[in-house]
Scaffold this active site. Structure first.
Site, PDB file in Angstrom:
ATOM      1  N   HIS A 164       0.831  -1.213   0.000  1.00  0.00           N
ATOM      2  CA  HIS A 164       0.000   0.000   0.000  1.00  0.00           C
ATOM      3  C   HIS A 164       0.868   1.268   0.000  1.00  0.00           C
ATOM      4  O   HIS A 164       0.434   2.323   0.472  1.00  0.00           O
ATOM      5  CB  HIS A 164      -0.948   0.038   1.212  1.00  0.00           C
ATOM      6  CG  HIS A 164      -1.828  -1.155   1.333  1.00  0.00           C
ATOM      7  ND1 HIS A 164      -3.091  -1.214   0.787  1.00  0.00           N
ATOM      8  CD2 HIS A 164      -1.622  -2.362   1.934  1.00  0.00           C
ATOM      9  CE1 HIS A 164      -3.641  -2.381   1.051  1.00  0.00           C
ATOM     10  NE2 HIS A 164      -2.759  -3.107   1.735  1.00  0.00           N
ATOM     11  N   SER A 203      17.268  17.872 -16.671  1.00  0.00           N
ATOM     12  CA  SER A 203      16.516  19.120 -16.685  1.00  0.00           C
ATOM     13  C   SER A 203      17.258  20.178 -17.487  1.00  0.00           C
ATOM     14  O   SER A 203      18.484  20.212 -17.510  1.00  0.00           O
ATOM     15  CB  SER A 203      16.304  19.622 -15.250  1.00  0.00           C
ATOM     16  OG  SER A 203      15.735  20.920 -15.240  1.00  0.00           O
ATOM     17  N   LYS A 232      20.442  17.267 -12.255  1.00  0.00           N
ATOM     18  CA  LYS A 232      19.257  16.438 -12.053  1.00  0.00           C
ATOM     19  C   LYS A 232      19.322  15.191 -12.947  1.00  0.00           C
ATOM     20  O   LYS A 232      19.673  15.269 -14.116  1.00  0.00           O
ATOM     21  CB  LYS A 232      17.998  17.240 -12.379  1.00  0.00           C
ATOM     22  CG  LYS A 232      16.715  16.651 -11.809  1.00  0.00           C
ATOM     23  CD  LYS A 232      15.567  17.653 -11.977  1.00  0.00           C
ATOM     24  CE  LYS A 232      14.348  17.265 -11.161  1.00  0.00           C
ATOM     25  NZ  LYS A 232      13.725  16.037 -11.634  1.00  0.00           N
ATOM     26  N   GLU A 263      10.256   6.226 -17.978  1.00  0.00           N
ATOM     27  CA  GLU A 263       9.189   7.012 -18.600  1.00  0.00           C
ATOM     28  C   GLU A 263       8.944   6.562 -20.037  1.00  0.00           C
ATOM     29  O   GLU A 263       7.796   6.484 -20.498  1.00  0.00           O
ATOM     30  CB  GLU A 263       9.562   8.495 -18.537  1.00  0.00           C
ATOM     31  CG  GLU A 263       9.504   9.040 -17.103  1.00  0.00           C
ATOM     32  CD  GLU A 263      10.274  10.335 -16.914  1.00  0.00           C
ATOM     33  OE1 GLU A 263      10.764  10.885 -17.922  1.00  0.00           O
ATOM     34  OE2 GLU A 263      10.405  10.781 -15.759  1.00  0.00           O
TER      35      GLU A 263
END
Length: 453
Positions: free
Chosen positions: A181, A311, A317, A324
């Site tokens: 969960h 980025s 980053k 993705e």
């Protein structure tokens, strides 16, 4: 652009002088959407192999002379070598039977053959399409293309990924906090977590292997409506045998051609298993997304490779770009599955007329998933690492280790201990020291993560 005049049953039409197609292909070019999705190459090559096999069988049956068979064979081989890829321009969004693509192939084969012969002796309908109909050769090519695509492209990508996950299981034998969960749970080994990913792919692989074998059954020999009109009783069986020889894998003519023409349920079932694979890959990728989030404000138990800057404005980053990419592909495959399922449900009477849509989505799903999985494996999984410091810190701070105390002190006291530790910002050991449920030695004996996994 210079043109020549071609003729068909509807009359004359201008065709570009350098084009190897004929009137029916040209009419399709002019009548359907331009600059849109085209018929997959895998389908075209399968269709050419069907024509090559059909010519051999028609020759064996005495319907086609040796010279004409050899000319058709020559033309097919030239196309299969990739010399004429630009001669198949037709869009997916054509007639639902694929008739225009069948005729495109027939016309190009005839043109190449006649050029070789130095005279017009091969007719696209009478010779290249002999004993056939678009209604049986197009679905035959769909099965052949899909089966070869799955076995030659998708299966190797799955196998390579399973192999990498097996290596990571051996490499990452470290105890960590489990999560259910999205909340802390009892401990688990990182290797055990990865074993679930590996098992998902193994199950999906084996199921797809079994289901895709049904694609070996072909519609060839059914001709227009499944009755085999204009073909011999053994034509479909013999073409399937010849295709097996040409492609070095077994194909057979189905015993019920009416089913093969009117339903595409075998493709639906095979793609359904591909969709199942996509759902598991989405889950695996998403797990890695969660476990690698950070690096300092998230879980950060897994380290993903830095493949490119993450980025355009935030220096340093690193984003989970492979995750993705793969998850977008998985969503596309799920969407394709809905399209294929709907297309099959809309088959009317003796023929499904959504076949170009089905094979376009089938081809895209197989190849896109295979390519993306290879990229994901090479650019993420192979370089995946563990952050032992964070794993150990998260495990030490986990309140769910208290589960091991329940058999000794009971569920209610264990709950009280966990809540007390959380409210006071203490470790379980510190909280137990204040509440006095267990002496220190007994606590240490019971709270041993290595005994919980």
């Amino acid at each position: 652009m210079k043109n020549r005049i071609e003729k068909d049953s509807l009359g004359e039409i201008e065709v570009p002088i350098n084009a190897l197609w004929g009137a029916q292909t040209q009419r399709s070019i002019e009548n359907f959407p331009k600059e849109s999705e085209t018929i997959p190459k895998s389908l075209l090559m399968a269709l050419v192999n069907v024509k090559k096999a059909a010519a051999k069988v028609n020759n064996d049956e005495g319907k086609l002379t040796d010279k004409k068979k050899d000319l058709i064979n020559y033309a097919c081989n030239q196309i299969l070598l990739g010399n004429y890829d630009d001669q198949f321009p037709l869009t997916v969004w054509q007639t639902g039977s694929g008739t225009q693509t069948n005729m495109n192939v027939n016309e190009v084969i005839a043109h190449i053959a006649n050029k070789k012969a130095g005279e017009d002796i091969i007719h696209p309908n009478d010779h290249v399409n002999m004993s056939q109909s678009s209604n049986d050769v197009f679905p035959t090519a769909m099965h052949v293309a899909s089966f070869l695509n799955i076995t030659e492209n998708l299966f190797p990508a799955i196998e390579e990924t399973i192999e990498t996950l097996c290596k990571k299981e051996d490499e990452f034998d470290i105890i960590k906090t489990g999560r259910t969960h999205l909340q802390d749970a009892t401990p688990i080994r990182q290797s055990q977590e990865i074993s679930a990913w590996r098992a998902m792919l193994e199950h999906d692989y084996n199921i797809l292997k079994n289901t895709s074998n049904s694609l070996r059954k072909l519609a060839i020999g059914g001709t227009a409506v499944g009755t085999g009109l204009n073909a011999s009783n053994k034509f479909g069986e013999n073409v399937a045998l010849e295709l097996s020889n040409l492609l070095d894998t077994e194909f057979i003519a189905d015993t019920n051609m009416f089913y093969q023409l009117s339903s595409k349920s075998i493709l639906v079932a095979s793609h359904g298993d591909i969709k199942t694979l996509a759902t598991d890959l989405y889950k695996i990728a998403n797990d890695i997304r969660f476990l690698s989030c950070g690096p300092r404000s998230g879980i950060n138990e897994l380290n993903i490779p830095a493949n490119e800057p993450g980025s355009s404005i935030m220096p340093g980053k690193v984003n989970p770009t492979q995750i993705e990419s793969l998850t977008m592909v998985c969503i596309q495959v799920m969407a394709n599955d809905f399209a294929i399922s709907m297309a099959n449900s809309q088959g009317q009477l003796q023929l499904n007329t959504y076949m170009p849509l089905i094979i376009y989505n089938m081809d895209q799903s197989i190849n896109l998933l295979a390519k993306s999985l290879r990229s994901f494996n090479k650019n993420l999984l192979e370089g995946l690492g563990v952050n032992k410091e964070n794993i150990e810190k998260n495990l030490e701070n986990s309140l769910m280790l208290v589960t091991a105390l329940s058999p000794k002190i009971g569920y209610d006291k264990a709950s009280e201990l966990a809540k007390y530790a959380f409210d006071k910002g203490l470790t379980l050991k510190e909280a137990n020291g204040q509440l006095g449920f267990l002496d220190e030695d007994e606590f240490d004996s019971l709270i041993d993560p290595s005994k919980m996994v």
